[in-house]
Design a protein around this motif. Structure first.
Motif, mmCIF file in Angstrom:
data_model
loop_
_atom_site.group_PDB
_atom_site.id
_atom_site.type_symbol
_atom_site.label_atom_id
_atom_site.label_comp_id
_atom_site.label_asym_id
_atom_site.label_seq_id
_atom_site.Cartn_x
_atom_site.Cartn_y
_atom_site.Cartn_z
ATOM 1 N N GLU C 52 87.070 52.797 85.298
ATOM 2 C CA GLU C 52 87.868 51.905 85.009
ATOM 3 C C GLU C 52 88.834 53.023 84.711
ATOM 4 O O GLU C 52 90.614 52.259 84.557
ATOM 5 C CB GLU C 52 87.818 51.273 83.661
ATOM 6 C CG GLU C 52 87.127 50.077 84.035
ATOM 7 C CD GLU C 52 86.321 49.055 82.829
ATOM 8 O OE1 GLU C 52 85.027 49.879 82.384
ATOM 9 O OE2 GLU C 52 86.904 48.130 81.865
ATOM 10 N N PRO C 126 100.574 52.475 73.780
ATOM 11 C CA PRO C 126 99.308 51.857 72.773
ATOM 12 C C PRO C 126 100.456 51.777 71.043
ATOM 13 O O PRO C 126 100.847 52.676 70.741
ATOM 14 C CB PRO C 126 98.496 52.771 72.445
ATOM 15 C CG PRO C 126 98.350 53.968 73.468
ATOM 16 C CD PRO C 126 99.702 53.858 74.959
ATOM 17 N N ALA C 127 100.049 50.890 70.637
ATOM 18 C CA ALA C 127 100.280 50.601 69.623
ATOM 19 C C ALA C 127 101.600 49.565 69.490
ATOM 20 O O ALA C 127 102.542 49.088 68.397
ATOM 21 C CB ALA C 127 100.089 51.930 68.242
ATOM 22 N N LEU C 132 97.560 44.652 76.040
ATOM 23 C CA LEU C 132 96.350 44.559 76.937
ATOM 24 C C LEU C 132 95.426 43.954 77.451
ATOM 25 O O LEU C 132 94.283 43.909 78.177
ATOM 26 C CB LEU C 132 95.759 44.280 75.268
ATOM 27 C CG LEU C 132 94.150 44.746 74.451
ATOM 28 C CD1 LEU C 132 94.568 46.495 75.086
ATOM 29 C CD2 LEU C 132 94.237 44.748 73.537
ATOM 30 N N GLY C 137 91.347 46.987 77.419
ATOM 31 C CA GLY C 137 91.010 47.937 76.731
ATOM 32 C C GLY C 137 91.263 49.303 76.935
ATOM 33 O O GLY C 137 91.120 50.383 76.872
ATOM 34 N N GLU C 140 93.711 51.054 77.553
ATOM 35 C CA GLU C 140 94.551 51.603 76.020
ATOM 36 C C GLU C 140 94.313 52.941 76.157
ATOM 37 O O GLU C 140 94.775 53.284 75.182
ATOM 38 C CB GLU C 140 94.460 50.344 75.411
ATOM 39 C CG GLU C 140 95.556 50.809 74.578
ATOM 40 C CD GLU C 140 95.367 50.091 72.917
ATOM 41 O OE1 GLU C 140 95.324 49.076 73.141
ATOM 42 O OE2 GLU C 140 96.674 50.233 71.782
ATOM 43 N N ILE C 141 93.262 53.251 75.372
ATOM 44 C CA ILE C 141 91.874 54.583 75.188
ATOM 45 C C ILE C 141 92.736 55.165 76.199
ATOM 46 O O ILE C 141 93.226 56.092 75.539
ATOM 47 C CB ILE C 141 90.183 54.422 75.513
ATOM 48 C CG1 ILE C 141 90.445 53.137 74.437
ATOM 49 C CG2 ILE C 141 90.206 55.809 75.691
ATOM 50 C CD1 ILE C 141 88.503 53.436 74.380
ATOM 51 N N VAL C 144 96.321 56.211 75.397
ATOM 52 C CA VAL C 144 95.766 57.056 73.962
ATOM 53 C C VAL C 144 96.377 58.882 73.726
ATOM 54 O O VAL C 144 96.696 59.435 73.383
ATOM 55 C CB VAL C 144 95.631 56.819 72.630
ATOM 56 C CG1 VAL C 144 95.049 57.216 71.360
ATOM 57 C CG2 VAL C 144 95.331 55.107 72.459
ATOM 58 N N PHE C 145 95.316 58.886 74.814
ATOM 59 C CA PHE C 145 95.093 60.406 75.244
ATOM 60 C C PHE C 145 96.329 61.173 75.755
ATOM 61 O O PHE C 145 95.929 62.130 75.698
ATOM 62 C CB PHE C 145 93.495 60.537 76.207
ATOM 63 C CG PHE C 145 92.170 60.728 75.469
ATOM 64 C CD1 PHE C 145 91.680 59.808 75.262
ATOM 65 C CD2 PHE C 145 91.900 62.041 75.140
ATOM 66 C CE1 PHE C 145 90.542 59.495 74.402
ATOM 67 C CE2 PHE C 145 90.470 62.006 74.015
ATOM 68 C CZ PHE C 145 90.006 60.591 73.699
#
Lengths: 540, 314, 211
Positions: C52, C126-127, C132, C137, C140-141, C144-145
């Motif tokens: 993923e 993200p945000a 999504l 999810g 999205e993580i 963020v990275f």
């Protein structure tokens, strides 16, 4: 020897600008001393209120929310704004350059910038507390601190983040100074142990703090942006936060204890009039503690859901890291053997340190035993353990250094009777406060509890009684140190009969530390049948 | 209650082993501290400034002392590490026939679900002399299930199952605490573990009133959430038949093999794309956010119930 | 970091130079730990989530990322030339090379901004507007990275560009003479920022792209 009209670092210039814009490491040390005293006072008030609250099993002072904010404030202030900076920024800044025969640190302006970063971070955190505080605990575990905690988490975390840069830059400054600014003849193996300890501490400051910075940044990202890096909603891993947090926070405790050990290694030889036993072992044990200290963070996570194999490895390494500390204790005691022991205040604090650090360290071994830890982790047993090390160890070491170098820093002597009385009072108060907590811990009293089962009350009452005695022991120095500045007798260059380079120059020192750069001719701690042999060759 | 409580109750054989290890550590620590204090006081007196003790400097061979006390310390410490690890490993080997109870922690209470469907809040009744296995989940933040009398504790982390097992031997009532800070009422998130002798336990179970077993409730949920639409024979979508699956190996699409335990079942429901069974398309929808922890426990109990009967209640 | 004046804490200019150099290396060590922590966390999720995570990585713009890598590597070469020619005593050549370095740095920033703009268009921030339902999810993580890493790197690069500009002005105006360490140390910093990118690029852009 001491001409009253000659300039000292204190009298050279006296306006406020010359203090706030100083690059003199000695003045910066005093600026830091003001800061850490202020934060110690704030953290101490929180501690007083906590102990007062815990006298009764139910709520005494306020709501559970109020109590949760109190212990959070106590932890954050004491860890980041008192313990971590305490010895390095005050005694490290003041004494280290003198110990190596230098005129200042390698980067004096960076040193001043470090102080401003520290104070800014501290004031930002104080602002968070004044606005209402936060209740996450100083450990900020996820997802509570990001998705569930109310309060000023972002502000407080930002304050710690800013102060972290102060740590990094101070450590960097010390490392470079020790490598590059040693006086002629000052080889590595002629350095006093305080320098080695500060050097080892600085390695940790420089390598561990950036990891905290990144961890806090990710925590802020999660809280501000509401995205779950560590939270399960998106599939994030709360335990990853713990790994990253403790990767810094375990070495952080060695930042807190190594400088104290360095102080003890200075004080014990002087007040035994004998060389430090096993200098090379003590030196390399400091380095070993710093190095192995990076490999044990998982012992905070034995019940957190960490893999079994990781737990086995961390337990074994935690036992390993205790070995160099034990060696140091044996060496300090062996130094006293066949010495000429004097019981001035610094030595009383050193005795206290050795005893209490040993107790704290041995209880650490109990915690490192996996099966025992499952029972006592997250209980008052851990609270007692780390207070024995941090307060019985680190703070006692701080007071030992303070009383040892006070004449050099201020040029005045303090009344030894009151100083010894305060030391003994603090020792008894400390034990009464924290020993009952070991019992509470094994009984099962969890941490961070405002209300507790009534059968535990007797131990809490004893603990709070001890805290009131300890508070007096800590308050007394304010009075006699103030008295010493106003009316104390003037100190000579070497009132204790010590051997380091800092004792070859006036008390208080001139702005440039030494009239002439000294040349080092022998190792530290040389005593000839109880008489000190100065390290530098060209000193009377 | 004694005026000075010194020691928590010891309610299991495992707890006795912890007591023994702890007391041994105390003794070793006590001897070491005794030695340190004795030497400090002895030297402080004998070698105080002005005393006429012999200081002729006989301790020259420093490295011999150093090496001997280093090696001695090392050996003792490694031995202690091993002993602690040995007992700890027992916590990781639950017996096969344990009574399985599902625990859900949420701010600020503990909920327990017995296999017969009985529910408790902030309390847990268990039979003495019987292995009990707890399968624990959190609905929100990290909590920690702590029973001092049994000397066991396990953090309960949201997003995953944690397990813990014990065998209580002594009948009685013991504290249950939450041991990981979780917010305002962290200190009130606790209650009592009641260990009863087996006959009284059976009576207690009866007295909770008739309700369906956890597995039966799970079967109803299995239909209500639509699982049976794909996972029962005759379904329109090709999905693995779940009868006989629990406890056995499951080959995955990436070539690896996992054991179908409660973690696998839970993850399959909440994040089916992470581990897809070999030979099947990754079309199962996720039920993240739709199934509560309580319902998850019932579904897991049902899948376990229809697993192979020979392995018993794992 | 003045080259000519001797700080009172130093005995010789050589000592001052060596001290400054050690200071810069120590600072770079802290940066290694800083970015290293982020990369370690990233790797943790890369291993944990497997496919993923890699699927999310395929949504990054590998062509632009590769172009940026070439830009940054070239800028490092220009920086190295600036240091060499300055040490050799030239004044005009280092200013030109430093300008090229800074300019290439700006080109990097522009390309990066373009990527971010495209990602914003594709609902990958993200945000702000992350889709999504479509990506999930785990993606999205990943992002963020992605934004943290490239954002922090860009911040360090901007600091580098400012330092390079300042240096060019000082050399050009004659206020900085050879024999010190300033130029070399700024060069070290620039190379370090480049090396961070060399780690980030394959981790972020090349994950799973073996076609």
């Amino acid at each position: 020897m001491h001409a009253p009209r000659e300039q000292t670092y204190l009298s050279a210039t006296v306006d406020i600008r010359s203090w706030l814009l100083t690059t003199d490491h000695k003045r910066i040390a005093l600026l830091y001393f003001a800061g850490i005293t202020f934060f110690f006072f704030i953290g101490g008030i929180a501690a007083t209120l906590i102990r007062f609250e815990l006298i009764t099993p139910g709520p005494t002072l306020g709501s559970p929310d109020f109590y949760n904010r109190l212990f959070t404030m106590h932890g954050i202030i004491m860890v980041w704004f008192f313990l971590i900076p305490s010895i390095p920024t005050t005694m490290g800044n003041f004494i280290l350059p003198m110990m190596i025969g230098a005129r200042d640190l390698a980067f004096p302006r960076l040193n001043l910038a470090s102080w401003y970063l520290y104070m800014s971070g501290g004031l930002i955190t104080i602002a968070a507390l004044l606005l209402g505080g936060l209740d996450t605990g100083w450990t900020f575990y996820e997802p509570y601190s990001t998705f569930y905690a109310t309060g000023y988490v972002i502000l407080a975390v930002f304050g710690i983040f800013v102060a972290g840069f102060s740590s990094i830059l101070t450590g960097l400054n010390f490392i470079v100074t020790v490598h590059k600014l040693r006086a002629p003849g000052m080889t590595w193996y002629r350095l006093p142990v305080f320098v080695w300890s500060t050097y080892a501490t600085s390695i940790i400051l420089v390598l561990a703090t950036p990891v905290l910075a990144m961890t806090l940044l990710m925590l802020l990202a999660e809280r501000v942006l509401h995205v779950g890096i560590f939270s399960p909603q998106l599939g994030g891993d709360p335990i990853l936060f713990q790994h990253m947090f403790w990767f810094y926070s375990h070495p952080a405790v060695y930042i807190m204890i190594l400088p104290s050990m360095g102080v003890i290694s200075e004080v014990v030889p002087v007040f035994s009039s004998k060389p430090l036993f096993g200098y090379y072992f003590v030196v390399w044990c400091s380095i070993a503690i710093a190095a192995i200290g990076f490999l044990v963070w998982g012992h905070h996570m034995f019940v957190a859901g960490q893999s079994l194999y990781a737990s086995l490895a961390f337990s074994f390494l935690s036992y390993l890291v205790a070995v160099p500390s034990a060696i140091k204790v044996f060496n300090w005691i062996a130094t006293m053997h066949e010495g000429w022991i004097r019981f001035d205040a610094p030595m009383l604090y050193a005795f206290g340190f050795i005893g209490l650090f040993t107790i704290g360290g041995l209880t650490g071994l109990m915690l490192a035993a996996l099966a025992v830890d499952v029972h006592v982790t997250d209980t008052y047993f851990v609270v007692a353990h780390f207070h024995y090390i941090m307060v019985g160890g680190a703070v006692m070491g701080f007071f030992a250094g303070l009383h040892y170098w006070w004449p050099k820093i201020s040029g005045r002597l303090y009344p030894d009777y009151w100083a010894r009385f305060a030391a003994i009072l603090a020792f008894f108060g400390f034990n009464l406060t924290f020993f009952p907590q070991f019992i509470l811990g094994y009984l099962g009293m969890p941490r961070r509890y405002q209300s507790y089962p009534p059968e535990f009350q007797i131990w809490h009452v004893l603990s709070s009684a001890g805290a009131s005695i300890l508070a007096v022991g800590y308050a007394l120095p304010i009075f006699y140190f103030a008295w010493s500045i106003l009316r104390g007798p003037r100190a000579s260059a070497n009132p204790w009969g010590a051997t380091g380079l800092e004792w070859t120059t006036r008390s208080p020192p001139p702005p440039e530390n030494f009239a002439k750069t000294p040349t080092v001719v022998r190792p530290p701690y040389q005593y000839d049948r109880g008489k000190p042999c100065m390290q530098a060759g060209d000193v009377r | 209650m004694p005026a000075f409580p010194w020691w928590p109750p010891t309610a299991s054989a495992y707890a006795s082993q912890i007591n023994f290890l702890f007391v041994s550590l105390l003794v070793i620590a006590g001897l070491t501290i005794g030695l340190v204090f004795y030497l400090l006081l002895f030297f402080a007196n004998k070698y105080r400034h002005g005393s006429n003790a012999d200081r002729s400097g006989t301790t020259k061979k420093t490295w011999r002392f150093e090496v001997s006390w280093t090696v001695a310390t090392l050996l003792i410490f490694v031995g202690l590490a091993g002993w602690g690890a040995d007992i700890y490993l027992k916590l990781y080997n639950p017996p096969a026939d344990a009574l399985q109870i599902f625990i859900v922690g949420k701010q600020w209470m503990w909920k327990a679900q017995h296999p017969g469907g009985q529910r408790e809040i902030n309390a847990l009744h268990v039979p003495a002399g019987q292995d009990v296995r707890l399968v624990m989940a959190s609905q929100d933040v990290i909590h920690s299930f702590f029973i001092p009398a049994l000397r066991i504790k396990q953090d309960v982390v949201p997003g995953r199952y944690e397990t813990m097992w014990f065998r209580a031997d002594k009948v009685g009532r013991y504290h249950l605490f939450c041991a990981e800070y979780c917010g305002t009422d962290h200190a009130h998130m606790g209650g009592w573990i009641t260990v009863m002798n087996p006959r009284e336990y059976a009576d207690w179970l009866q007295a909770q009133g008739g309700q369906q077993t956890l597995a039966a409730q799970g079967e109803q949920l299995f239909r209500r959430y639509g699982c049976s639409g794909c996972h029962e024979p005759g379904g329109t979508v090709r999905a693995p038949n779940l009868h006989g699956v629990f406890g056995g190996p499951v080959p995955l699409s990436d070539g690896s093999v996992v054991i179908a335990d409660e973690r696998y079942v839970r993850d399959s429901i909440l994040d089916p794309k992470a581990q897809v069974a070999a030979g099947y398309a990754p079309v199962m929808p996720t039920f993240e956010g739709q199934v509560s922890e309580d319902d998850l426990a019932k579904l897991v109990a049902y899948i376990e119930f229809i697993g192979p009967t020979t392995s018993g209640g794992r | 970091m003045s080259d000519r004046a001797l700080g009172f804490q130093y005995g010789t200019l050589a000592q001052q130079r060596e001290t400054a150099t050690l200071g810069m290396w120590a600072f770079l060590a802290t940066e290694v730990l800083f970015f290293g922590a982020l990369i370690a966390a990233y790797l943790n999720y890369r291993i944990w989530f497997g496919q993923e995570f890699i699927a999310a990585a395929s949504l990054t713009k590998v062509v632009l990322g590769t172009a940026n890598t070439a830009v940054l590597l070239t800028s490092s070469a220009c920086m190295a030339m600036a240091v060499t020619t300055f040490d050799a005593g030239s004044k005009r050549a280092p200013v030109l090379w430093l300008s090229a370095t800074g300019l290439l740095g700006l080109v990097f920033i522009v390309i990066k901004a373009t990527e971010w703009w495209l990602e914003y268009q594709e609902h990958l921030v993200p945000a702000l507007n992350f889709d999504l339902a479509r990506h999930g999810g785990v993606a999205e993580i990943f992002f963020v990275f992605y934004f943290c890493a490239t954002g922090l790197h860009a911040l360090h690069l901007l600091i580098g560009i400012s330092l390079v500009t300042w240096l060019a002005v000082r050399i050009g105006s004659g206020r900085l003479q050879p024999g010190g360490s300033t130029t070399r140390l700024i060069g070290l910093y620039w190379h370090f920022v480049d090396i961070v990118w060399i780690f980030l690029f394959p981790l972020i852009y090349l994950a799973g792209r073996n076609a």
